[in-house]
Structure formats: C-alpha cells, structure tokens
Design a protein around this motif. Structure first.
Motif, PDB file in Angstrom:
ATOM      1  N   MET A  49     -30.771 -20.039  15.068  1.00 64.46           N
ATOM      2  CA  MET A  49     -30.820 -19.117  13.928  1.00 64.46           C
ATOM      3  C   MET A  49     -31.112 -19.818  12.601  1.00 64.46           C
ATOM      4  N   ALA A  71     -33.149 -17.391   9.030  1.00 62.84           N
ATOM      5  CA  ALA A  71     -32.570 -16.332   9.853  1.00 62.84           C
ATOM      6  C   ALA A  71     -33.184 -14.967   9.572  1.00 62.84           C
ATOM      7  N   ASN A  72     -33.367 -14.630   8.281  1.00 63.95           N
ATOM      8  CA  ASN A  72     -33.831 -13.274   7.996  1.00 63.95           C
ATOM      9  C   ASN A  72     -35.233 -13.025   8.550  1.00 63.95           C
ATOM     10  N   VAL A  75     -34.841 -12.420  12.380  1.00 56.28           N
ATOM     11  CA  VAL A  75     -34.407 -11.050  12.636  1.00 56.28           C
ATOM     12  C   VAL A  75     -35.625 -10.135  12.631  1.00 56.28           C
ATOM     13  N   ILE A 100     -26.463  -1.847   7.617  1.00 55.67           N
ATOM     14  CA  ILE A 100     -26.966  -3.186   7.319  1.00 55.67           C
ATOM     15  C   ILE A 100     -27.648  -3.775   8.557  1.00 55.67           C
ATOM     16  N   TYR A 103     -31.151  -3.006   8.482  1.00 62.13           N
ATOM     17  CA  TYR A 103     -31.656  -3.246   7.128  1.00 62.13           C
ATOM     18  C   TYR A 103     -33.184  -3.315   7.045  1.00 62.13           C
ATOM     19  N   LEU A 104     -33.794  -3.912   8.063  1.00 57.83           N
ATOM     20  CA  LEU A 104     -35.236  -4.142   7.964  1.00 57.83           C
ATOM     21  C   LEU A 104     -36.078  -2.913   8.266  1.00 57.83           C
ATOM     22  N   ARG A 146     -23.659  -3.607  15.404  1.00 63.23           N
ATOM     23  CA  ARG A 146     -24.444  -4.001  14.233  1.00 63.23           C
ATOM     24  C   ARG A 146     -25.721  -4.716  14.665  1.00 63.23           C
TER      25      ARG A 146
ATOM     26  N   ALA B 196     -27.865 -12.709   6.322  1.00 63.20           N
ATOM     27  CA  ALA B 196     -29.159 -13.285   6.702  1.00 63.20           C
ATOM     28  C   ALA B 196     -29.488 -12.911   8.140  1.00 63.20           C
ATOM     29  N   ALA B 197     -28.463 -12.910   9.010  1.00 61.14           N
ATOM     30  CA  ALA B 197     -28.680 -12.569  10.412  1.00 61.14           C
ATOM     31  C   ALA B 197     -28.889 -11.075  10.604  1.00 61.14           C
ATOM     32  N   SER B 198     -28.828 -10.305   9.504  1.00 63.64           N
ATOM     33  CA  SER B 198     -29.170  -8.882   9.582  1.00 63.64           C
ATOM     34  C   SER B 198     -30.524  -8.630   8.938  1.00 63.64           C
ATOM     35  N   GLY B 199     -31.177  -9.711   8.530  1.00 65.52           N
ATOM     36  CA  GLY B 199     -32.513  -9.584   7.974  1.00 65.52           C
ATOM     37  C   GLY B 199     -32.574  -9.533   6.458  1.00 65.52           C
ATOM     38  N   ILE B 200     -31.420  -9.692   5.792  1.00 64.91           N
ATOM     39  CA  ILE B 200     -31.412  -9.614   4.331  1.00 64.91           C
ATOM     40  C   ILE B 200     -31.962 -10.920   3.747  1.00 64.91           C
ATOM     41  N   ASP B 201     -32.883 -10.790   2.810  1.00 68.02           N
ATOM     42  CA  ASP B 201     -33.433 -11.956   2.133  1.00 68.02           C
ATOM     43  C   ASP B 201     -32.511 -12.287   0.963  1.00 68.02           C
TER      44      ASP B 201
END
Ligand SMILES: Nc1ncnc2c1ncn2[C@@H]1O[C@H](COP(=O)(O)OP(=O)(O)O)[C@@H](O)[C@H]1O
Ligand SMILES: [Mg+2]
Lengths: 234, 312
Positions: A49, A71-72, A75, A100, A103-104, A146, B196-201
């Motif tokens: 990650m 990581a982001n 994802v 969350i 989120y993407l 999640r 971050a591991a949820s895709g948040i920058d």
C-alpha cells in the motif's frame, strides 16, 4: 494473475524487516500470510500500500509495476485495504465511514450503502452512530464494509479476526469466503492458523521476516512438521 | 452568593448592575466570534497536519495589514479591500503549507521540527510586515457610531463581526458535515492512513484546509485591527487564547472550537469583572486563557470533543 510481489525487501526508516518475499495472488483466491507476531505480515501488506518502505523488489498489480505508488492511487486502481489497527474512522458515523469508502466514485452511493448493509445486516440500524461506539466485532465488519464500498478488485486484509470472540471470528471468516466467491481475490494476514488454512487457497509461512514455506493450504495443513514447529498445531 | 443576589435585587445600584451584566454578555459574544474566526483554522490544520502552527498568529496580522494596504493606502473600496485581504491571508497559508510544512513533513520532520519551523516562519512574516509598514501603531481611522440595544452598547463593526462569525459557522457546519470534501477533511484528521487507503488525496485536502484556515484568520485580523488599531503583534496577542481554545475544544474539532471560543471569552469577561472587583488591573485578562490552557491539559487533555486519537 492479479498481484505479484517479487523479491521484496521492506521495512521502516532504514531498517528492513522483511527480506526476499515473493507472493502471488491469482483470480478467485484467498491467499494467507501466516506467522507469529512480529514476523512481518503487516509490513508486507503496508509495503504493497505504500505505507512501509520498499528497499528492493517489485510489486506488480494486473501487469503494472505499482512499486512506490501512493495509497490513494492504488485505491483508484482497485485495491482495497483494511489495516490491522485503526481500521475505522472513530469520530465519524457508521454511514460516513461507508461514504468515505466510496470516496472516489462520483455518483450517489445510497444504493451501494443499502447493498453493503444487505451483506452486513449486523450494521443495519447503526448508520447514525459514531463508529467508535461499536463493539469489536461490529468495528471489524464496518472496516470490511468500508473497504467493499470502494468496489475493489483485490482486497488486502490485515488480521480481520484478531481479538474477536470465536463466534464473531467465524462470522467474519464466512463473509471473507463470500467476498472471494463474489470474485474478489484476497490477500490476508492472520493468526488464526487452522481456520485460515481451511478457507484459503494458498498460504505463505513467515518467520522473522523470511518466508520459510509456501504452498497450497491443503499441503500445508498436511505437513505435520511445519504445523508443529511454526504454526502451533498438533 | 446571597450577597450578590441581594445586591442584584435590592441595591440602589441594581440597574447599573443589570446593564453591566448584559454588557459583559455582549462583550463575550463579540470576543467569542472573534476567537472563533481566529482559531478555527489553527484547530483544523493542527488536527490534519498534526502540529501546532505558531505562524497562525501572523496570518491574523497579515490579513489586517493587507486590508490596511488595500483600503487606507491604495484607497480601494472597503468590502473589496477586506475581500482581497482575506484572499491574501489564504494565499499566505497555502504557500506556507506547500513551500515549508509539506516538504518538511514528507521528509519525516518531527513535531518539534515543524513547530520550530512555524515559529521561525511567524517571525519572518512579522518582521517583513514591520519592514514594509513600520513597527508603529497604524489605524484605519474609522469612527464607529455607537448603537444602543436596550442597555447594551455596541458598534456596527462589532455587529458585523457577530453576523459574519455566525454565517461562517453555519457554512463550516455545512462544509464539514454535508459535503464530500468536508467529510474527507474529518476523515483525514481522524485517520490519515485509512483516509489514503480510501482514495483521499491528502495533499489536496490539506491544502484546502490551510487556505481556508488562514483566510478566516485574516478575516479575524481585519476585525481586530478595525476595532482598535493595527500593530505587528496583533495576532501574537491572541495566540495564547487561540491555543487555549484549540486544546479546550479538542484538536481538529470544529464544534469543540465553537464551544470553547465562547467559553473562553465568557471566562475572560467574567475574569475582568472579578479583577475589577478585586481592584486588580484588567491586564491580567490573558491569565484566564493561560489558566484554561493549563487546566485543560491537566483535567481533559483530549479536549471537549476528541477527534484525533492520542498517539502513545
Ligand atoms: N512503524 C514501525 N516502525 C518500525 N518498526 C516497525 C513498525 N511496525 C512494525 N515494526 C517492526 O517490524 C517487525 C514486523 O512487524 P509486523 O509487520 O507488524 O509483524 P506482524 O504483522 O507479523 O505481527 C516487528 O519487529 C516490528 O517491531
Ligand atoms: Mg500485524
């Protein structure tokens, strides 16, 4: 092949804690990382990650070299990750945790929340609660939920049944199998050796940062020496 | 207590006392609003970037000097000047994050390193302002008419500050609770790795928060300077209060900051009343913030509302 870790050397700051690790995850598989506390299971997942430092080796995801990708972005590429500790947003509500997770995605996530709740009926009626008010088992389920909200195509789970009661742990294991059967391959670290070998397809045995054995879970279950010496099985 | 009630009800001075109390409440309201604007950015950036930014004081000062420059020197329209000043502060906050704190963080700087860097940056900004505008007292030369609301005296400026703070509070509530960006800010402050591991920058979310926090600080600076005068220590003088509020409210918590702003300003104003009764100088006012700060650390170190997990 979904994920391939090649000759990985990884750790923290300047200190490598895992050495020369190679792992392969194929479509439809649950792959287990087994080994005692401190053997480096979490470090391997974290280095995939981008949360631990990769000194050598490569990480290939769907044919792309993703070594050092933050990581982001991973994802965005379809990797879901549930860390061992702090795997929920404690100060957010259960619903916000799920949002969350998605989120993407641009579109409305209400339907996905409903769908995930069908899969985790235990979380129904808890949407407005602060996540840190949940019990240990509920938190673990929320953490999984999640990650699933992101519609991952590969899931990395770090000790999803740690510190759960045997009954709750069984429930989590059955969810994990269901997730695999839905077509999402899983790489997971676990301490619950017997149960993990039962549900997984392949396993890697780690001791002090080195991989000392690997193979199909059936083979490993049958290998009595391995079981006695490293896995605490009789 | 009985004596106070007796005084309140039967003393010939009772009307004076009633007026006094309402005025104390009014002053507390005004200062609570000022503190809220001045502090909310400090708390949010502290929660997100995990270090106390001492240069936040200078975002307050900078906003005030920029308003002075646009309005009093360049002669622009008042509202335009204030708007430009707020933007300038935001820019300063954004630049200090991009050029200083983010690179330091990504190289693994510790809390102490970041803190010292922020003190250094604060000094740099303050002395630059002194070079450009001189170290003396400047004034917007605005004369505010008094408005009497019943027995309470106020000015249009202070009423504007109150209204502004309320609007800002409502907008922040909507931002943080209803929008995706706001939820991402709270998630990142709560658990950066999982965010971050949820895709948040995280860089984008952080930058936005720094811009916003510094903008509001600059806004508060404009009010503070217009209320009295403009000095290079304008922001520095409320920094202790800002830290007391941040810690009392719980680092990174907007609602905590909201509550703590008014708790502190009420305590201060009651403190001033007490000091007057005791015949002491009202200059001891800032001792109230200090007492609040220290007692928070002793009694409830995580603050009223804890959002950030304490790291062992
Ligand atoms: N953040 C960290 N910084 C430095 N060392 C760490 C860190 N996390 C883990 N380690 C060390 O790395 C080794 C492997 O830990 P870990 O990967 O967590 O093992 P496991 O997950 O198998 O229990 C341990 O010796 C641990 O002390
Ligand atoms: Mg671990």
């Amino acid at each position: 092949m979904v994920l391939e870790v090649l000759n990985l050397v990884a750790g923290y700051w300047k200190i490598p804690v895992v050495e020369d690790i190679s792992i392969r995850v194929d479509k439809g598989e649950i792959v287990a990382l087994l080994g005692p506390n401190g053997s480096g299971k979490s470090t391997i997942l974290k280095s995939i990650m981008g949360f631990a430092k990769v000194f050598k080796g490569r990480i290939i995801y769907n044919g792309l070299d993703v070594t050092g990708v933050p990581a982001n972005r991973l994802v965005r590429m379809g990797i879901g990750y549930v860390p061992q500790v702090s795997n929920i947003f404690g100060s957010l509500t259960v619903k916000e945790n799920l949002e969350i997770g998605a989120y993407l995605r641009k579109e409305k996530v209400e339907d996905d929340v409903e769908e995930v709740l069908e899969f985790f009926p235990e979380l129904k009626g808890m949407l407005r609660r602060r996540a840190d008010s949940l019990s240990g088992g509920e938190r673990q389920l929320l953490a999984l939920a999640r990650a699933l909200m992101g519609k991952p195509r590969l899931l990395l789970l770090d000790e999803p049944t740690a510190s759960l009661s045997p009954k709750t742990a069984l429930n989590v294991f059955s969810k994990i199998v269901e997730i695999r059967d839905e077509g999402i391959p899983i790489l997971m670290a676990e301490q619950n050796v017997l149960k993990t070998l039962e549900v997984s397809d392949k396993a890697y045995i780690l001791v002090s940062g080195k991989c000392i054995a690997s193979g199909s879970s059936e083979e490993i279950l049958k290998d009595e020496d391995l079981g006695k010496l490293y896995l605490g099985l009789k | 207590m009985a004596l106070i009630i007796y005084f309140f009800l039967f003393s010939p001075y009772r009307w004076w006392m009633v007026i006094n109390w309402l005025q104390v409440l009014m002053n507390s309201l005004v200062w609570g609003c000022m503190y809220l604007l001045a502090t909310v950015g400090l708390s949010l950036t502290y929660g997100l970037s995990r270090f106390p930014n001492f240069a936040h004081a200078e975002y307050i000062t900078f906003g005030a000097y920029m308003a002075y420059m646009f309005f009093s020197i360049l002669g622009l329209d008042l509202y335009l000047s204030v708007g430009l000043a707020v933007l300038s502060s935001a820019l300063l906050g954004g630049l200090s994050y991009i050029l200083l704190f983010k690179p330091l963080k990504s190289r693994g700087a510790s809390l102490i390193h970041l803190m010292v860097a922020s003190i250094g940056l604060g000094l740099l900004i303050r002395h630059t302002l002194m070079q450009v505008f001189g170290g003396g007292i400047l004034s917007f030369k605005m004369i505010w008419s008094c408005i009497f609301i019943g027995p309470v005296v106020t000015t249009p400026l202070l009423l504007t500050a109150i209204v502004t703070a309320f609007i800002v509070a409502i907008l922040l509530h909507i931002l943080l609770m209803k929008t995706k960006l706001g939820k991402a800010i709270r998630a990142t402050a709560d658990n950066p790795e999982l965010a971050a591991a949820s895709g948040i920058d995280m860089d984008r979310v952080s930058l936005f928060t720094w811009l916003l926090g510094a903008a509001l600080a600059g806004f508060s600076g404009v009010f503070l300077a217009m209320r009295s005068s403009l000095v290079p220590l304008l922001g520095w003088k409320v920094l202790l209060q800002a830290f007391a509020i941040t810690l009392l409210g719980g680092i990174g918590s907007f609602y905590g900051t909201l509550a703590a702003s008014f708790i502190l300003s009420l305590s201060e104003n009651l403190g001033v009343v007490a000091l007057t009764w005791l015949g002491l100088s009202a200059d001891y006012r800032s001792a109230v913030a200090f007492i609040v700060l220290v007692s928070t650390l002793i009694v409830k170190p995580e603050g009223l509302i804890s959002t950030v997990k304490r790291r062992a």
